[in-house]
Structures are given as C-alpha cells and as structure tokens.
Motif scaffolding. Sequence first.
Motif, PDB file in Angstrom:
ATOM      1  N   GLU A 162       0.833  -1.202   0.000  1.00 49.16           N
ATOM      2  CA  GLU A 162       0.000   0.000   0.000  1.00 49.16           C
ATOM      3  C   GLU A 162       0.870   1.255   0.000  1.00 49.16           C
ATOM      4  OE1 GLU A 162      -3.155  -0.020  -0.348  1.00 49.16           O
ATOM      5  OE2 GLU A 162      -3.946  -1.916   0.424  1.00 49.16           O
ATOM      6  N   ALA A 163       0.943   1.937  -1.139  1.00 53.04           N
ATOM      7  CA  ALA A 163       1.786   3.131  -1.241  1.00 53.04           C
ATOM      8  C   ALA A 163       1.294   4.260  -0.334  1.00 53.04           C
ATOM      9  CB  ALA A 163       1.829   3.614  -2.691  1.00 53.04           C
ATOM     10  N   ARG A 164       0.000   4.287  -0.033  1.00 54.13           N
ATOM     11  CA  ARG A 164      -0.543   5.360   0.813  1.00 54.13           C
ATOM     12  C   ARG A 164      -0.283   5.121   2.304  1.00 54.13           C
ATOM     13  NH1 ARG A 164      -6.464   5.989   0.026  1.00 54.13           N
ATOM     14  NH2 ARG A 164      -6.450   3.787  -0.597  1.00 54.13           N
ATOM     15  N   LEU A 165       0.174   3.923   2.671  1.00 54.72           N
ATOM     16  CA  LEU A 165       0.602   3.659   4.044  1.00 54.72           C
ATOM     17  C   LEU A 165       2.062   4.078   4.150  1.00 54.72           C
ATOM     18  CD1 LEU A 165       0.102   2.523   6.867  1.00 54.72           C
ATOM     19  CD2 LEU A 165       0.705   0.260   5.973  1.00 54.72           C
ATOM     20  N   MET A 166       2.340   5.070   4.964  1.00 52.81           N
ATOM     21  CA  MET A 166       3.656   5.697   4.968  1.00 52.81           C
ATOM     22  C   MET A 166       4.740   4.759   5.509  1.00 52.81           C
ATOM     23  SD  MET A 166       3.322   8.686   3.586  1.00 52.81           S
ATOM     24  CE  MET A 166       2.343   7.700   2.436  1.00 52.81           C
ATOM     25  N   PRO A 167       5.933   4.792   4.897  1.00 50.30           N
ATOM     26  CA  PRO A 167       7.023   3.867   5.247  1.00 50.30           C
ATOM     27  C   PRO A 167       7.867   4.337   6.420  1.00 50.30           C
ATOM     28  CG  PRO A 167       7.710   5.207   3.411  1.00 50.30           C
ATOM     29  CD  PRO A 167       6.291   5.620   3.716  1.00 50.30           C
ATOM     30  N   HIS A 168       7.202   4.823   7.471  1.00 48.31           N
ATOM     31  CA  HIS A 168       7.904   5.218   8.690  1.00 48.31           C
ATOM     32  C   HIS A 168       7.256   4.510   9.869  1.00 48.31           C
ATOM     33  CE1 HIS A 168       7.984   7.800  12.384  1.00 48.31           C
ATOM     34  NE2 HIS A 168       9.271   7.663  12.156  1.00 48.31           N
ATOM     35  N   LEU A 169       8.050   3.793  10.651  1.00 48.77           N
ATOM     36  CA  LEU A 169       7.543   3.088  11.825  1.00 48.77           C
ATOM     37  C   LEU A 169       8.352   3.489  13.043  1.00 48.77           C
ATOM     38  CD1 LEU A 169       7.118  -0.519  10.365  1.00 48.77           C
ATOM     39  CD2 LEU A 169       5.318   1.177  10.767  1.00 48.77           C
TER      40      LEU A 169
END
Length: 406
Positions: free
Chosen positions: A234-241
């Motif tokens: 999911e590109a709209r789920l941001m890749p920062h955790l």
Amino acid sequence: MDVETLTFGCRLNIVESEVMRAAARPEAGARARVVVNTCAVTAEAGRQARKAIRRLARERPEAEIVVTGCGAEVETGLYAAMPEVARLVGNADKLAARAWREPTPPGTVMQARTLAPTAITGVAGHTRAFVPVQNGCDHACTFCIIPFGRGRSRSVPEAAVVEQVARIVEHGGREVVLTGVDLTAYGRDLAQGGGLGRLVRAILAGVPGLARLRLSSIDSIEADEELVAALAEEARLMPHLHLSLQAGDDLILKRMKRRHARADAIRFCERIRGLRPGAVFGADLIAGFPTETEAQFARTLDLVEACGLTHLHVFPYSPRPGTPAARMPPVDPGLVRERAARLREAGAAALRRHLDAEVGQTRLVLAERGGTGRTEGFTPVRLVAEPGEIRSVRIAGHDGRALIAA
C-alpha cells in the motif's frame, strides 16, 4: 466559553485534549476553565505538570483548574492535595460531556471495557489528523505504570474508524495518523476479530480520497502479517515506523518483561526494508534500566546502527512507585544521565547520516504550518508551500535537523 487545555505526554493526549475543549465547556456565567491533561510515563512528566499547575494558578487566579489524564489516575493523592486544583476527572470518562456535568473521579479506568470513537475532524494547529483507535494495555512491562492510568486494552470498532477517517477527508484532511497506547493490540477485544493490518486495509479501501495513512508507535513483535503485507503493497501507508524497542540487550529486555529479543528487532527492520526499500525507523529506548551494566548498555547503543534507526526518543530510566522495576537494584543517577546523553548523541549522528543520504533526492512532502513539512519517511523539510499541500521537491541540503527543499 472555550476551554483552555494544557497537555503533557503522548499524541493520544493531544487528541483527547482537543475533544475535551468541547466536552468540558463550562456553563454560561461559570468560571473560566483550564484542563490540565497529565502524563505519568516518567516522574519528570509529573513534576512538570505540577509546576505548570502552580504557574497557572498564579497567572490565572480567576480560572478553575481541573486535572485529568494518566497522572491524575496513578498519582491521585499528589494532585488532590494541591490547593490550586479545583477537582480531578478520571481518565475513563474525561471525553464524555456528562463527566463534566457530574465529574467522575479517578479510579474507575480499570473497569472500562469498550472504547468509543472521537468525533473530531482534526486537531487545532496540526496539519495531520490523529485518530485514536485503541486505548489501554494488557501487558505488564516492569518499568511501566501506564496500564494503571489507561486500563485494559480496548479498540474502536473498525466501521467507526473508517467513518471517522472519511469525515476527516471530507473536511480537507490529507494525512491521518492512527494512535493508541498499544496500537498493535488493536482488534483483539472486538467480536469481529482482525488486527491492525485488517484495519489499515479497510481504511485505505473505504476512504480512497485519503492521501496518506501513518501509524504511531508500534510493538514490532505484535505486528500481524496483514500489516506487514500492507506496508509492502500500500503506497498510501507511509514507510515510517516508530518502534517500542526500549533496550538492545536480551537480559535487560527479559527483566523489562518485554516480548521480543534483540534479534527479533533487527530481523523485523531487515524484513520491512526488504519489502519496502527506503523504510525509516524510529524507536523508544531507555537508558539506565535497573541492573544495566556497561556491556548491556553498549548493546542498546549499537542497536541504533544494527536496526538502522533514524529518529530516537530516549528516556533516562525513571522509577515509578508500584512497578516491579522500582524494586530492582538501581543504576547510579549520574550514570543514567550519562548513558542517556550517549544514546542521544548516537541518535543525532544517525539522523545526520540519514539527512546526508537524502540530499539530491526527490521527495513527496506534506506541507505544515511554519514553512515546514514531512516526507513520506517522516523526515522534516523546510519549504515554502501552503499547509496541507503535497509537493514533490528536490532536497538541496540540510541544517543538521531538517532537510531543505530546493
């Protein structure tokens, strides 16, 4: 008459204070009201809140000062004894208007079993909107007092979350941040089952107009497979955790009663990076936990590089009365502060390396107030743009703390 709020602690408290602006509004002709939403995660948080209450009483003698939040739940006696405090409101009911007509005192939060959605469509002064989907915690980490302030883990039903996110988008929201005390515990108490990954999928499918979905702090060992798949797909789920890691030594993790080992944390970060190249990780880390030796601290220090962490929240260990860790042999306070400083230095160096690597890249930035914005990886950027605008920018440099757009 509007309610003034003073907020300490986590993002969840920020959202709850916004809700209380409406719920705690006094009746016409009543005294002005200031609500202090306290935090109990460290002893220092409590000291700062009480200091602020005394200052408020001097500066606003005409106002009624009401105290709520985790501090009011776990340090009730300290706040109740303050002559500046008019009354206390318990964490269980502080978001309900009825609780402000007939205030429910602290002490009932452990009986709470359900969680209602908040009705707000944004948070004043913030470009992104925070949506609480979970509250409370069923774990028993030996250093943590928060379960006594927040109660058992409970979740907002999936359909209600999707509906709230849709309302936020209808009011112009571009980014939503899902928040909770133990976010990856989401859904375990709901009859429908499902976890955080299922919720993320439902939001993205149900609200196609949402540009960005972001997660607040998670426990990596609890991340369900659907969540991992969503991060990959999911590109709209941001890749920062932001990860609740706390330490990098296995024996200290065991004494903390954490549910992961050092290798689990490293493996999780490697796995997510393999699925989502460019993923960015932050972490909570505690310095000077009781019994921690220099060698054990060194393993926490080198976890910054082993996991490739970028954004650190460093906490000098602070004993909380009533927790098992408070009865363990302590580390010298001076050494605790020194180790915390070394961890912060490691975090600053990691951030500089990350900023260096971003120079020359093109990034999508969500503009915020004050000439700043955030990349998809949550890195701050200085730029000129209207708040709420998502703009593709080339990174020309950085000032050691934030990127600078060309």
